[in-house]
Design a protein around this motif. Structure first.
Motif, short mmCIF file in Angstrom:
data_model
loop_
_atom_site.label_atom_id
_atom_site.label_comp_id
_atom_site.label_asym_id
_atom_site.label_seq_id
_atom_site.Cartn_x
_atom_site.Cartn_y
_atom_site.Cartn_z
N HIS A 67 0.80 -1.08 0.15
CA HIS A 67 0.09 -0.06 0.06
C HIS A 67 0.88 1.39 -0.17
CE1 HIS A 67 -3.14 2.93 1.25
NE2 HIS A 67 -2.18 3.30 2.16
N HIS A 68 2.03 1.21 0.82
CA HIS A 68 2.82 2.30 0.79
C HIS A 68 3.74 2.67 -0.45
CE1 HIS A 68 2.16 3.62 4.93
NE2 HIS A 68 2.25 2.48 5.18
N ILE A 69 3.80 1.41 -1.06
CA ILE A 69 4.83 1.53 -2.34
C ILE A 69 4.11 1.74 -3.36
CG2 ILE A 69 6.50 0.08 -3.71
CD1 ILE A 69 6.94 -1.52 -0.92
N MET A 70 2.88 1.07 -3.58
CA MET A 70 2.12 1.11 -5.03
C MET A 70 1.16 2.69 -5.24
SD MET A 70 1.99 -2.23 -6.26
CE MET A 70 0.20 -2.54 -6.43
N ASP A 71 1.15 2.57 -6.46
CA ASP A 71 0.24 3.75 -6.78
C ASP A 71 -1.16 3.72 -6.28
OD1 ASP A 71 -0.04 6.05 -7.94
OD2 ASP A 71 -0.12 5.17 -10.22
N SER A 72 -1.97 4.72 -6.07
CA SER A 72 -3.20 4.47 -5.53
C SER A 72 -4.08 5.69 -6.17
CB SER A 72 -3.19 4.66 -3.98
OG SER A 72 -3.13 5.96 -3.52
N HIS A 73 -5.32 5.32 -6.06
CA HIS A 73 -6.21 6.56 -6.29
C HIS A 73 -6.45 7.58 -5.19
CE1 HIS A 73 -7.15 5.20 -10.34
NE2 HIS A 73 -7.22 4.00 -9.98
N GLU A 74 -5.78 7.83 -4.47
CA GLU A 74 -6.08 8.72 -3.51
C GLU A 74 -4.67 9.20 -2.76
OE1 GLU A 74 -8.61 7.06 -0.49
OE2 GLU A 74 -7.01 5.45 0.38
N LEU A 75 -4.79 10.58 -2.19
CA LEU A 75 -3.53 10.72 -1.64
C LEU A 75 -3.77 10.66 -0.06
CD1 LEU A 75 -2.83 14.28 -3.37
CD2 LEU A 75 -1.60 12.20 -3.53
N ASP A 76 -2.84 9.78 0.59
CA ASP A 76 -3.09 9.51 1.85
C ASP A 76 -2.59 10.12 2.73
OD1 ASP A 76 -4.61 7.44 3.03
OD2 ASP A 76 -3.55 5.74 2.07
#
Lengths: 177, 280
Positions: free
Chosen positions: B28-37
């Protein structure tokens, strides 16, 4: 088996695919972002910055070259000055030596001339003295002869008496003295 | 003994393979995602977009690439404005100029040689873009766009295109492909050499992409794994060790961030040099 586990790990489903999944959307955005960044930076940054750097480097190189040229020129001038100075010194020495030589020669000449002159003058004086002596001697001789003739005349005139004659002779002798 | 070891390794691998979902917190920390955490405060959802059926959503890594681009544009605008005022660098220009001159004199000039000026803007942009992306990943709540293989593959493909086009512009299309095979190769070797050389053209950018991706990902995984140890082992005693090692790896990552930007630029430049001056 280990390899399998590793691949499984890499492919583990996260929120948007595995670690090794190439996503078209991201490629699209990367291309757009990168090309735009390249164009913008090329216009606002690389051209002016690289130009200024180049200009500055050229300026520094030129300045260094100019400075080195100026130094060379100055060295050349100094050398020239030194050689000129040496030449002038030599010239002056030569002139002084010449002057000295000339004056020595002149002195010798004057001395010689004056010596010759004085010798000549002495010679002349001697001759003059000789001449005067001769002259005076001749004059004396003439006077003596005249006197003798005068005396003889008077004796001849007054030879009447012995007495008188004797008186006369004495008188003339006295006169002579 | 030997069989036991093999057996235990296989068991471990099986367990690892079956428990893949356990790594999701790390991924989760390394990969791309659809939100800015911004854990644990809030998270900003990012828009989903699509074009001609392709998913072109703005993801976390896209946002951080844009951030890097904006930072670069702002900094370099300041620097070039400063240069307009005087030729003598002042303030931030002195720092940026040092890096620019380093890239120009230590990377591009020696590797490309004559005619390096044409490739300088591209290589400078690559260097600063990768460097900024790498460093953004080291900030809290930051994310490393360069640890995404899609990004590195794209950068490598752009490098590949620059290398090939640069080579073709200098030597002509036919001359370039002729020059790929070195001189003095026996005739019967030519078909093999041609295949090897053409393969070589593609392995170079592939290596560029994998190198950057793996280096930028590995450091993050190691840091997260070290910190994860605390929660896996369930003891506070491991915390000082974990943090000390994580800090060490973090410092190492600063070096790696610089190094990878340097290596990507250096190798791109080297390959451009090889494509442009084929006689060497």
């Amino acid at each position: 088996m280990l390899k399998l586990a590793f691949i499984a790990f890499l492919r583990s489903e996260g929120e948007s695919g595995g670690l090794l999944n190439v996503v078209p959307g991201l490629i699209f955005w990367t291309v757009i972002t990168f090309i735009l960044l390249l164009l913008i930076l090329k216009k606002i940054a690389w051209k002016p910055i690289l130009n200024s750097l180049h200009e500055r480097e050229k300026f520094i190189i030129d300045s260094l070259e100019k400075a080195s040229n100026a130094q060379k020129e100055a060295e050349k001038l100094l050398e020239e000055n030194n050689s000129n100075l040496a030449k002038a010194e030599e010239e002056a020495q030569k002139i002084i030596a010449q002057g000295r030589e000339y004056s020595e020669k002149l002195k010798q000449q004057i001395l010689h001339e004056s010596k010759v002159e004085s010798m000549k003058m002495i010679q002349q004086a001697k001759l003059e003295i000789e001449r005067k002596n001769q002259e005076s001697f001749v004059k004396l001789k003439e006077q003596v002869a005249e006197l003798a003739i005068g005396a003889a005349e008077k004796i001849l005139k007054e030879n009447l008496d012995k007495e008188k004659q004797k008186e006369l002779v004495d008188k003339y002798l006295k006169e002579l003295n | 003994m030997n069989v036991d070891t093999v057996q235990s390794i296989q068991d471990t691998a099986k367990v690892a393979a079956s428990k893949t979902q356990d790594t999701s917190w790390l991924m989760h920390h390394i990969m791309d995602s659809h939100e800015l955490d911004f854990e644990p405060f809030f998270s900003i959802p990012l828009p989903h977009l699509s074009l001609f059926g392709f998913d072109i959503s703005i993801t976390k890594h896209v946002v951080f690439m844009w951030l890097a681009a904006i930072i670069l544009i702002v900094i370099f605008k300041m620097v070039s404005n400063q240069y307009k005022k005087s030729l003598v660098p002042r303030g931030i220009s002195t720092f940026v100029e040092t890096i620019i001159v380093f890239v120009r004199d230590e990377i591009v000039k020696p590797t490309i040689g004559k005619g390096y000026e044409r490739f300088l803007p591209y290589l400078l942009t690559v260097f600063f873009f990768i460097l900024t992306c790498n460093f953004l990943g080291l900030l809290p709540y930051g994310s490393t766009a360069t640890s995404n293989i899609s990004v590195t593959v794209t950068l490598a493909v752009i490098s590949f295109l620059v290398i090939q086009i640069g080579g073709m512009m200098k030597n002509g299309v036919i001359g370039y492909f002729k020059g790929l095979v070195p001189h003095g190769v026996p005739g019967w070797l030519l078909p093999i050499m041609a295949i090897v050389e053409v393969l070589g053209l593609f392995t170079k950018p592939f290596a560029l992409a994998i190198r950057l991706f793996a280096n930028m990902t590995a450091g993050h995984i190691v840091i997260l794994a070290l910190l994860g140890l605390i929660f896996i082992i369930h003891t506070y005693f491991v915390a000082p060790v974990s943090i000390a090692f994580a800090l060490f790896i973090y410092l190492l990552e600063i070096l790696v961030a610089l190094l990878q930007a340097y290596i990507f630029t250096m190798l791109s430049s080297l390959f451009i040099g090889m494509a442009v001056h084929q006689e060497h």
